[in-house]
Enzyme design. Structure first.
Site, mmCIF file in Angstrom:
data_model
loop_
_atom_site.group_PDB
_atom_site.id
_atom_site.type_symbol
_atom_site.label_atom_id
_atom_site.label_comp_id
_atom_site.label_asym_id
_atom_site.label_seq_id
_atom_site.Cartn_x
_atom_site.Cartn_y
_atom_site.Cartn_z
ATOM 1 N N GLY A 61 0.840 -1.202 0.128
ATOM 2 C CA GLY A 61 0.103 0.029 0.046
ATOM 3 C C GLY A 61 0.967 1.240 -0.099
ATOM 4 N N GLY A 106 -7.535 -3.993 -3.342
ATOM 5 C CA GLY A 106 -7.840 -4.805 -2.144
ATOM 6 C C GLY A 106 -7.032 -5.701 -1.587
ATOM 7 N N ASN A 125 -2.139 3.912 10.130
ATOM 8 C CA ASN A 125 -2.655 4.416 8.872
ATOM 9 C C ASN A 125 -2.296 6.046 8.988
ATOM 10 O OD1 ASN A 125 -3.955 2.241 7.518
ATOM 11 N ND2 ASN A 125 -5.656 2.423 9.193
ATOM 12 N N HIS A 142 37.770 19.345 30.270
ATOM 13 C CA HIS A 142 37.039 20.430 29.839
ATOM 14 C C HIS A 142 37.355 20.891 28.431
ATOM 15 C CE1 HIS A 142 38.794 21.446 34.148
ATOM 16 N NE2 HIS A 142 39.638 21.587 33.055
#
EC number: 2.7.7.23
Length: 460
Positions: free
Chosen positions: A11, A77, A227, A362
């Site tokens: 899809g 489908g 979806n 540092h």
């Protein structure tokens, strides 16, 4: 009999509003398709077929070498999608699982239970169902007075009575493989969507007097199909809760599991403490009794036991046991911090190996460097590794002392026990046991400050 599987991944996912195929959107570090494939793997299918279509090559790459593929060039489908797998599965004895590739929350345990239920009840088809408080949008499971499944009705085709049913179709099924493909030859597009519904084969089986069953999930959340982005966020939330719960059961302490983000492939040993707003991504591993404080972000890295990572970022690197990192440090890809290393405030390390017990407390940049053990970096040290075209390496041997504000121009080697004076720019190699001074000598101009605007004598 053998198990087979069909994963529907063709899809477009229009509602996602994305160029990426829907099944390739990620949930907790891996694609939805991979989540589904892993769950399906629990039933040990003799053959797995993934139906692909939209941007097929992208989808194929995810499961390449792990699945057979078949193309659905037109999306007509779910029934049509399953028809595309006939060439791979036709004539085989056994049962076939059909599942959508956008259901990332389904578990392997549930799929195994579904298969067992199907086989034990000698069904020709078994539907995986769930009970939904709000069933709108789902296909409804319609049963007769004996509780037998008679049909599945899609939302757009359901009458008022059918719309009240709360048992819903999750879109996952098990079929007798041969009967599935025989029945698919008899379905049509006579419905509101004008598509081939896979659910129509259920009615065909019932009309033939064949046995159709339904296995209901214990947890509705497993049925979630994604979806759109809202559902994607919901899936991420559910998966996060699952992952964090599993780690807590296995002995990991979470200050706030609702604000801790851990990908599915992350490994964490017992007695690790994780504060809020920590993110662990990819295949990160964290050793026992380590502490990760608020704001730490780690990607595809290995963290040894008894380390402390304070509000820092680590990417594609290794931190060995007993090291401390941060706060506000950045360990960039391809770095290794060996046992007992300390990387402190605002220190960046990139593509470098830092030896045992070395300290950079540092404001230091260490790039493309190989650093020995027991080295000390003063504040403000910079390895100058890039000339605009090429990267060059800095090598610093054991027990060297790098003075504050040293600028080390690569390529460069600094020997054992050597020292660079604070403020030096070092351009030449420094032999072992030597002191390197690379700065201008200080000159004091007595009385010169009187002429400057800041001097009290110049103030009106």
């Amino acid at each position: 009999m053998s198990n087979y599987a069909i994963i529907l991944a063709a899809g477009k996912g229009t509602r996602m509003k994305s160029d990426l195929p829907k099944v390739l959107h990620k949930v907790s570090g891996i694609t939805m398709l991979e989540h589904v494939f892993r769950a399906v793997s629990v039933i040990e299918p003799a053959k797995n077929v993934t139906v692909i279509g939209h941007k097929a090559e992208l989808v194929r790459e995810v499961l390449d070498g792990q699945s057979a593929f078949t193309m659905q060039t037109e999306q007509l489908g779910t029934g049509h999608a399953v028809m595309m797998a006939e060439e791979e599965l036709a004539g085989l004895e056994g049962q076939t699982l059909v599942i959508a590739g956008d259901t990332p929350l389904i578990t392997g345990e549930s799929l195994k239970n579904l298969i067992d239920f199907h086989v034990n009840h000698k069904n020709v088809a078994t539907i995986l169902t769930a009970t939904a408080d709000n069933p709108f949008g789902y296909g409804r499971i319609i049963r007769n007075e004996n509780g037998e499944v008679t049909k599945i009705v899609e939302q757009k085709d359901a009458n008022k009575f059918e719309q009240q049913v709360k048992e819903i179709n999750t879109g996952t099924y098990v079929f007798d493989n041969k009967r599935l493909f025989e029945a698919l030859k008899n379905i049509n597009t006579n419905n509101a969507q004008g598509e081939y519904y896979l659910t129509d084969v259920i009615s065909i089986f019932r009309e033939n007097g064949e046995k159709v069953g339904a296995y209901t999930l214990r947890d509705f959340e497993e049925s979630l199909g994604v979806n759109d982005r809202v559902a994607l966020a919901t899936a991420e939330d559910v998966m996060r809760r699952r992952i964090n719960k599993t780690h807590m059961i296995n002995g990991v302490t979470f200050q706030n599991p609702n604000a801790t983000y851990i990908d599915v492939d992350v490994e964490i040993a017992p007695d690790v403490v994780i504060e809020a707003n920590v993110t662990l991504k990819g295949k990160t591993k964290v050793g026992a009794e380590s502490v990760l404080t608020n704001g730490t972000y780690i990607v595809d890295s290995t963290i040894g036991a008894n380390t402390v990572i304070t509000n820092s970022m680590i990417e594609h690197s290794v931190v060995e046991k007993g090291a401390t990192v941060g706060p506000f440090a950045h360990i960039r890809p391809d770095s290794m911090l060996k046992e007992g290393v300390h990387i402190g405030n605002f220190v960046e390390v990139k593509g470098s190996t830092i030896g045992e017990n070395t300290k950079a407390g540092h404001l230091t940049y260490i790039g493309n460097a190989e650093v020995g053990s027991d080295v000390n970096f003063g504040a403000g040290t910079i390895t100058v590794n890039y000339d605009g075209q090429h990267k060059f390496k800095t090598q610093i041997a054991n027990n060297a002392f790098i003075g504050s504000n040293s600028t080390l121009i690569a390529p460069l080697e600094i020997g054992d026990n050597a020292l660079t004076a604070a403020g030096s720019t070092i351009t030449d190699n420094v032999p072992a046991d030597s002191v390197a001074i690379g700065r201008s000598r200080q000159v004091n101009k007595e009385g010169y400050a009187i002429k400057k605007p800041h001097h009290p004598s110049q103030q009106k």
